[in-house]
Design a protein around this motif. Structure first.
Motif, PDB file in Angstrom:
ATOM      1  N   TYR A 217       0.812  -1.222   0.000  1.00  0.00           N
ATOM      2  CA  TYR A 217       0.000   0.000   0.000  1.00  0.00           C
ATOM      3  C   TYR A 217       0.844   1.271   0.000  1.00  0.00           C
ATOM      4  O   TYR A 217       0.307   2.373  -0.062  1.00  0.00           O
ATOM      5  CB  TYR A 217      -0.911   0.022   1.230  1.00  0.00           C
ATOM      6  N   LEU A 218       2.156   1.127   0.077  1.00  0.00           N
ATOM      7  CA  LEU A 218       3.055   2.280   0.165  1.00  0.00           C
ATOM      8  C   LEU A 218       3.181   2.964  -1.191  1.00  0.00           C
ATOM      9  O   LEU A 218       3.491   2.323  -2.197  1.00  0.00           O
ATOM     10  CB  LEU A 218       4.429   1.825   0.644  1.00  0.00           C
ATOM     11  N   ARG A 219       2.934   4.269  -1.224  1.00  0.00           N
ATOM     12  CA  ARG A 219       3.093   5.053  -2.451  1.00  0.00           C
ATOM     13  C   ARG A 219       4.439   5.756  -2.386  1.00  0.00           C
ATOM     14  O   ARG A 219       4.624   6.711  -1.630  1.00  0.00           O
ATOM     15  CB  ARG A 219       1.928   6.027  -2.606  1.00  0.00           C
ATOM     16  N   VAL A 220       5.363   5.269  -3.179  1.00  0.00           N
ATOM     17  CA  VAL A 220       6.738   5.781  -3.166  1.00  0.00           C
ATOM     18  C   VAL A 220       6.854   6.978  -4.102  1.00  0.00           C
ATOM     19  O   VAL A 220       6.381   6.920  -5.241  1.00  0.00           O
ATOM     20  CB  VAL A 220       7.730   4.677  -3.600  1.00  0.00           C
ATOM     21  N   PRO A 221       7.464   8.078  -3.651  1.00  0.00           N
ATOM     22  CA  PRO A 221       7.671   9.221  -4.556  1.00  0.00           C
ATOM     23  C   PRO A 221       8.385   8.786  -5.832  1.00  0.00           C
ATOM     24  O   PRO A 221       9.429   8.137  -5.779  1.00  0.00           O
ATOM     25  CB  PRO A 221       8.540  10.170  -3.719  1.00  0.00           C
ATOM     26  N   GLU A 222       7.805   9.161  -6.962  1.00  0.00           N
ATOM     27  CA  GLU A 222       8.324   8.704  -8.257  1.00  0.00           C
ATOM     28  C   GLU A 222       9.597   9.460  -8.643  1.00  0.00           C
ATOM     29  O   GLU A 222       9.765  10.635  -8.331  1.00  0.00           O
ATOM     30  CB  GLU A 222       7.267   8.909  -9.347  1.00  0.00           C
ATOM     31  N   GLY A 223      10.472   8.751  -9.333  1.00  0.00           N
ATOM     32  CA  GLY A 223      11.634   9.375  -9.951  1.00  0.00           C
ATOM     33  C   GLY A 223      12.688   9.877  -8.995  1.00  0.00           C
ATOM     34  O   GLY A 223      13.499  10.734  -9.361  1.00  0.00           O
TER      35      GLY A 223
END
Length: 380
Positions: A217-223
């Motif tokens: 469920y973790l939304r990792v900052p992209e890029g």
């Protein structure tokens, strides 16, 4: 020789000396990025402790970093608490700041990297549920801004440390009711820190005590390549927290074994009624290395998806636990860590899960140290 030529030579010498001094400075030294493999937590010092004055000043000293380096540790995690660094009005408490920067200087001097971990804040305690408290952080925008402000102030003091040597973990073991509440807060703090320090390594964990089961469920900052993904792991709790007073499972006193079926049906029947429901699965489920790997797989897969380092920021066994069981579990943990290149910091250096006793200045569990150092280090 003319005065002009002499002055020029002196100037060149001074410039060369200046370059040398800068290159030798702990805050300027460059290596190959914030690379870590095996470390330990300097717990119950600047966090989870009401000790102040000389006792706090003397708790972690240069010889501790010398010892950790000689043993083969390459980094430490330094938990810090809001109450030690700011008063209730938000004013800095200088002594704690000096202790932190002093520790970072000593760590780098002895080739130990450091993760500064904001462990407990006034609006969030990972143990709130067991203390009859609530965590307003996830519903109070002013509390969220306070968290950001704390990191702005920490950055002002720590920003000159090389990004190769110091990383930030902006909150320990978040416990939000909804996973998206934590994801949104990650985005806010990440944005604020990136505006200040674009290349600083940030350690980000999953919701619900940085559990492996919530990694999906973790939304990792992209890029952003300068992120380390973190989880904590103490399973099976019946083993790692045997005898621990702060958790109901610690009240089980019957026989246990590891690996295998941890408790028998007979021992389950004799357990206190109030914990039978909590421990019943240990009588029907085998625990071994394969089960540990199966539980960590979600975290391993998420880290692989983003191409980021995976890090187990806390793991360990409570001191009273039978050492043969503790050692067997530790060896299985290291086996998984090494196979999947998972960095780790044991919990902890000198606390009740630790291997060293500060008071007697001696090892209380050298066998554990030997096992920890038997695994892979950096570059292996």
């Amino acid at each position: 020789m003319t005065i002009t030529k002499l002055s020029a030579k002196l100037l060149a010498l001074c410039l060369a000396l200046g370059v040398l001094l800068v290159s030798c400075s702990p805050k300027a030294e460059k290596t190959e990025g914030f690379k870590i493999k095996r470390g330990t937590n300097l717990s119950h010092w600047l966090s989870q402790s009401w000790v102040r004055g000389d006792a706090r000043k003397n708790h972690i000293q240069e010889d501790d970093f010398v010892r950790l380096h000689e043993l083969g540790f390459d980094h430490v995690r330094i938990p810090i608490d809001e109450v030690q660094f700011w008063d209730e009005e938000g004013n800095k408490l200088p002594e704690a700041w000096d202790l932190l920067t002093g520790a970072l200087d000593l760590a780098i001097k002895h080739q130990i990297r450091a993760i500064v971990d904001l462990h407990v804040i006034r609006s969030h305690n990972f143990n709130a549920v067991n203390m009859g408290q609530t965590n307003p952080l996830f519903t109070d925008e002013s509390a969220q801004q306070r968290l950001i402000d704390m990191w702005v102030q920490l950055s002002e003091v720590l920003k000159d440390y090389s990004t190769d040597w110091v990383a930030y973990e902006f909150m320990n073991e978040p416990v939000a009711d909804e996973h998206e509440q934590w994801n949104q807060l990650i985005a806010k703090v990440h944005k604020a820190l990136r505006a200040l320090e674009p290349e600083r390594t940030l350690v980000i964990g999953s919701n619900r005590w940085q559990g492996h089961e919530t990694f999906k469920y973790l939304r990792v900052p992209e890029g952003d390549p300068n992120i380390i993904l973190s989880f904590h792991y103490y399973n099976p709790m019946l083993l790692t927290h045997r005898g621990a007073s702060w958790t109901p499972i610690g009240r089980y006193s019957g026989d246990i074994q590891y690996p295998g079926m941890m408790i028998s049906e007979e021992n389950l029947a004799g357990a206190p009624e109030e914990i039978k429901e909590e421990i019943k699965d240990y009588a029907v489920t085998e625990w071994d290395r394969d089960r540990i790997y199966a539980q960590m797989k979600d975290a391993i897969d998420v880290a692989a998806k983003y191409g980021l380092q995976l890090f187990c920021g806390e793991w360990g066994v409570y001191e009273p636990v039978d050492r043969n069981l503790a050692y067997a579990w530790t060896k299985d943990m290291l086996s998984v860590f090494d196979e999947f290149d998972i960095a780790w910091t044991s919990w902890c250096y000198d606390g009740d899960f630790g291997f060293y006793d500060q008071k007697s200045e001696s090892y209380k569990d050298k066998g554990l140290v030997d096992i920890l150092m038997s695994g892979k280090g950096l570059g292996k």
